[in-house]
Design a protein around this motif. Structure first.
Motif, PDB file in Angstrom:
ATOM      1  N   CYS A  36      84.855  19.136   5.766  1.00  0.00           N
ATOM      2  CA  CYS A  36      84.605  20.349   6.564  1.00  0.00           C
ATOM      3  C   CYS A  36      85.640  21.413   6.205  1.00  0.00           C
ATOM      4  N   SER A  37      85.419  22.619   6.707  1.00  0.00           N
ATOM      5  CA  SER A  37      86.423  23.671   6.583  1.00  0.00           C
ATOM      6  C   SER A  37      86.415  24.498   7.863  1.00  0.00           C
ATOM      7  N   TRP A  39      88.162  27.885   9.253  1.00  0.00           N
ATOM      8  CA  TRP A  39      88.753  29.051   8.599  1.00  0.00           C
ATOM      9  C   TRP A  39      89.649  29.864   9.520  1.00  0.00           C
ATOM     10  N   ASN A  58      81.117  24.113   7.979  1.00  0.00           N
ATOM     11  CA  ASN A  58      82.111  25.171   7.872  1.00  0.00           C
ATOM     12  C   ASN A  58      82.044  26.049   9.108  1.00  0.00           C
ATOM     13  N   GLN A  60      83.526  29.433  10.227  1.00  0.00           N
ATOM     14  CA  GLN A  60      84.128  30.563   9.526  1.00  0.00           C
ATOM     15  C   GLN A  60      85.041  31.386  10.430  1.00  0.00           C
ATOM     16  N   SER A  81      76.473  25.653   8.732  1.00  0.00           N
ATOM     17  CA  SER A  81      77.350  26.797   8.501  1.00  0.00           C
ATOM     18  C   SER A  81      77.370  27.653   9.761  1.00  0.00           C
ATOM     19  N   TYR A 162      81.108  26.858   0.730  1.00  0.00           N
ATOM     20  CA  TYR A 162      82.329  26.734   1.530  1.00  0.00           C
ATOM     21  C   TYR A 162      83.157  25.522   1.136  1.00  0.00           C
TER      22      TYR A 162
END
Length: 177
Positions: A36-37, A39, A58, A60, A81, A162
Motif C-alpha cells: 500500500c501507499s 501519501w 493507495n 493519496q 485508489s 502508485y
C-alpha cells in the motif's frame, strides 16, 4: 517518518512493503495490507473504531479516514485508489473501486467492486453504489454502468502507478540512509 500513534491500547498494523510518507498520520485501530501507499498529509484516525485496508491500496495526499464512535468502521478492499483530499467516514469501499479527488463518502455507504466515484462527489450515508457503475454530483447520483472489466482495468492501472511512485520514494530513503 510517518506519525504512527497508539491510542486506547490499539497500535496501527502496517503491512509488508507499504510506503508511508513522512507526514502521514496513522492512529489507533488501523490495519493496512501489503504493497500500500499512504501519501503526504493523509490521516487515518482509528481512534474511535477500526479502519481496515486491503492490499495494493493507495490513500493519496490530504485524504482523511475516520469513523463514528463504536458504530461505523472503514473497510477498504484490495486494489483501491483513494484520490487526493478525499474524506471517507465510516464507509465500505469494495475491491477495485476508484474514489475521485475531493469526494466525500459518508457513514454506512457502500461503494461496490470496480465502481467509480467521480471527483468532488458527495456519497450520502447509507447509499449503496452498485459494482461497475459511475456516480457523480452533490449528492452523488448514478450516471452510467461501466463494464466491470473496463473499470477494474482502469482502477488497476492507477493502483499499479502508485506502487511505482512509492518505489521511487523508497529508493530515495535507501540512498539517504
Amino acid at each position: 517518518m510517518a506519525l504512527i500513534k497508539s491510542v486506547r491500547g490499539f497500535t496501527p498494523q502496517i503491512g509488508e512493503n507499504t510506503y508511508l510518507s513522512e507526514n502521514a498520520t496513522i492512529v489507533g485501530d488501523v490495519t493496512i495490507g501489503r504493497d500500500c501507499s499512504i501519501w503526504f498529509n493523509a490521516v487515518l484516525r482509528g481512534d474511535v473504531n477500526p479502519i481496515r485496508i486491503g492490499d495494493r491500496v493507495n490513500i493519496q495526499d490530504g485524504s482523511v479516514l475516520h469513523t463514528l464512535y463504536e458504530r461505523s468502521v472503514v473497510e477498504i478492499g484490495n486494489d483501491v485508489s483513494v484520490g487526493h483530499n478525499v474524506t471517507i467516514h465510516g464507509a465500505t469501499i469494495k475491491a477495485g473501486a476508484l474514489i475521485g479527488m475531493g469526494s466525500t463518502i459518508l457513514d454506512y455507504a457502500v461503494v461496490g467492486e470496480g465502481a467509480i466515484v467521480a471527483a468532488g462527489a458527495l456519497v450520502l450515508s447509507n447509499t449503496v453504489i452498485e459494482p461497475g457503475t459511475l456516480w457523480a454530483g452533490v449528492p452523488a447520483k448514478f450516471i452510467k454502468k461501466i463494464p466491470i472489466e473496463q473499470s477494474k482495468e482502469l482502477n488497476q492501472k492507477i493502483a499499479n502507478g502508485y506502487l511505482m511512485y512509492a518505489s521511487w520514494f523508497k529508493e530515495e530513503e535507501k540512498t539517504e540512509e
